[in-house]
Design an enzyme around this catalytic site. Structure first.
Site, PDB file in Angstrom:
ATOM      1  N   LYS A   1       0.880  -1.189   0.059  1.00 41.76           N
ATOM      2  CA  LYS A   1      -0.030  -0.210  -0.003  1.00 41.76           C
ATOM      3  C   LYS A   1       0.906   1.170   0.153  1.00 41.76           C
ATOM      4  CE  LYS A   1       0.901   1.189   4.450  1.00 41.76           C
ATOM      5  NZ  LYS A   1       1.646   2.498   5.058  1.00 41.76           N
TER       6      LYS A   1
ATOM      7  N   ASP B   1      -2.966  -1.490  10.367  1.00 40.60           N
ATOM      8  CA  ASP B   1      -3.227  -1.541   8.615  1.00 40.60           C
ATOM      9  C   ASP B   1      -3.747  -2.801   8.308  1.00 40.60           C
ATOM     10  OD1 ASP B   1      -1.740   0.632   8.742  1.00 40.60           O
ATOM     11  OD2 ASP B   1       0.136   0.053   7.705  1.00 40.60           O
TER      12      ASP B   1
END
Length: 296
Positions: free
Chosen positions: A12, A142
């Site tokens: 990401k 996350d």
């Protein structure tokens, strides 16, 4: 089904990252947009005859017992036991580790998320996407995003997620050759912790003209990381000659967006040999998102 091979764990990028406050327990309050990209680790899962959870690939610097993939698998196994009264088959987990540690790309969290999704399918556990996100959150803020599996506007400690559109573009990413410890950034006296709140429509309207890829907001962690780790500052400065370069997460990787692959290739060809550089395409959805049994 006894095995699942070639399960992607994509990286990401944080398109912006604002630190907006701090909770009484010390956790920082954030606003960010998480963007999946088409580069990441790859995991392989093979069921065992016993109920042991094993990582069969050596990962330098990460003992097996501490690895998020092992911890995530054991949490899911315990949840299956709680629901059914019996332990599912154990699993051997192999990993093709591509993403650097301490790079701000979410590699360990993505590996854990893919582990939860893959084992949910292998064990036919039937847990929903939200249930898998709840299991993953205690391991890392996350992890829920990667299970959520879409470009997301995130708040809280990163767990409050809403789907958002972001530019369909290419990124050049530079690994400047250092590993940045997240705790060192968040405990710094130089960290800004009071950035004003934004709303999701602020971000969306910024990118209404897709030909303008100049980034929204900033990364509040970047000023600390560049002060402590000069190679990060050097990478930001170098890549900044070609666009709005910024650090992802708590560092160390630095990225810049480009309209097309040809533009990204042209910049990539100029990356100094001292650094590792690569390109990646923005992903709107996690590669496992549409696979039956991975969590709905």
């Amino acid at each position: 089904m006894r095995a699942l091979n070639n399960c992607p764990a994509p990286a990401k990028l944080n398109l912006f990252l604002h630190v907006t406050g701090r909770r009484p327990d010390g956790y920082h309050l954030l606003q960010t947009v998480f963007q999946l990209i088409d580069r990441g680790d790859v995991l392989h899962f093979t069921l065992r005859e016993d109920d042991a959870i094993r990582r069969v690939t050596d990962v330098p610097g990460v003992p097996e017992q501490d690895d998020l993939i092992v911890r995530a698998a054991r949490l899911l196994q315990a949840e299956v036991v709680r629901r059914t009264g019996r332990a599912p088959a154990g699993v051997d987990i192999a990993i093709d580790k591509i993403l650097p540690m301490g790079g701000g790309l979410g590699g360990g969290s993505s590996d854990a998320a893919t582990t939860l999704m893959a084992l949910n399918a292998l064990w036919q556990s039937g847990l929903s996407r939200q249930e898998l996100m709840d299991i993953g959150l205690p391991l890392g803020a996350d992890i829920p995003f990667f299970i959520f599996g879409r470009t997301a506007f995130a708040e809280g400690v990163g767990e409050a997620l809403r789907e958002v559109d972001a530019p369909d573009c290419w990124y050049v990413v530079i690994e400047p050759g250092v590993s940045v410890p997240t705790a060192k950034i968040f405990t710094s006296e130089h960290l800004t912790r009071n950035t004003p709140l934004v709303i999701m429509s602020d971000f969306s309207s910024h990118y209404a003209n897709r030909s303008d890829l100049r980034g929204f907001g900033r990364n509040d962690l970047q000023q600390v990381a560049t002060r402590l780790f000069p190679p990060v500052a050097e990478a930001v400065e170098w890549l900044g000659a070609y666009g709005d370069a910024r650090m992802t997460g708590s560092g160390a990787c630095v990225f810049c967006a480009f309209d097309g692959e040809d533009e990204a290739d042209a910049v990539l060809a100029k990356v100094p040999a001292a650094w590792t550089g690569w390109k990646a395409k923005a992903l709107a959805h996690h590669p496992l998102d549409a696979v039956p049994g991975f969590g709905k």
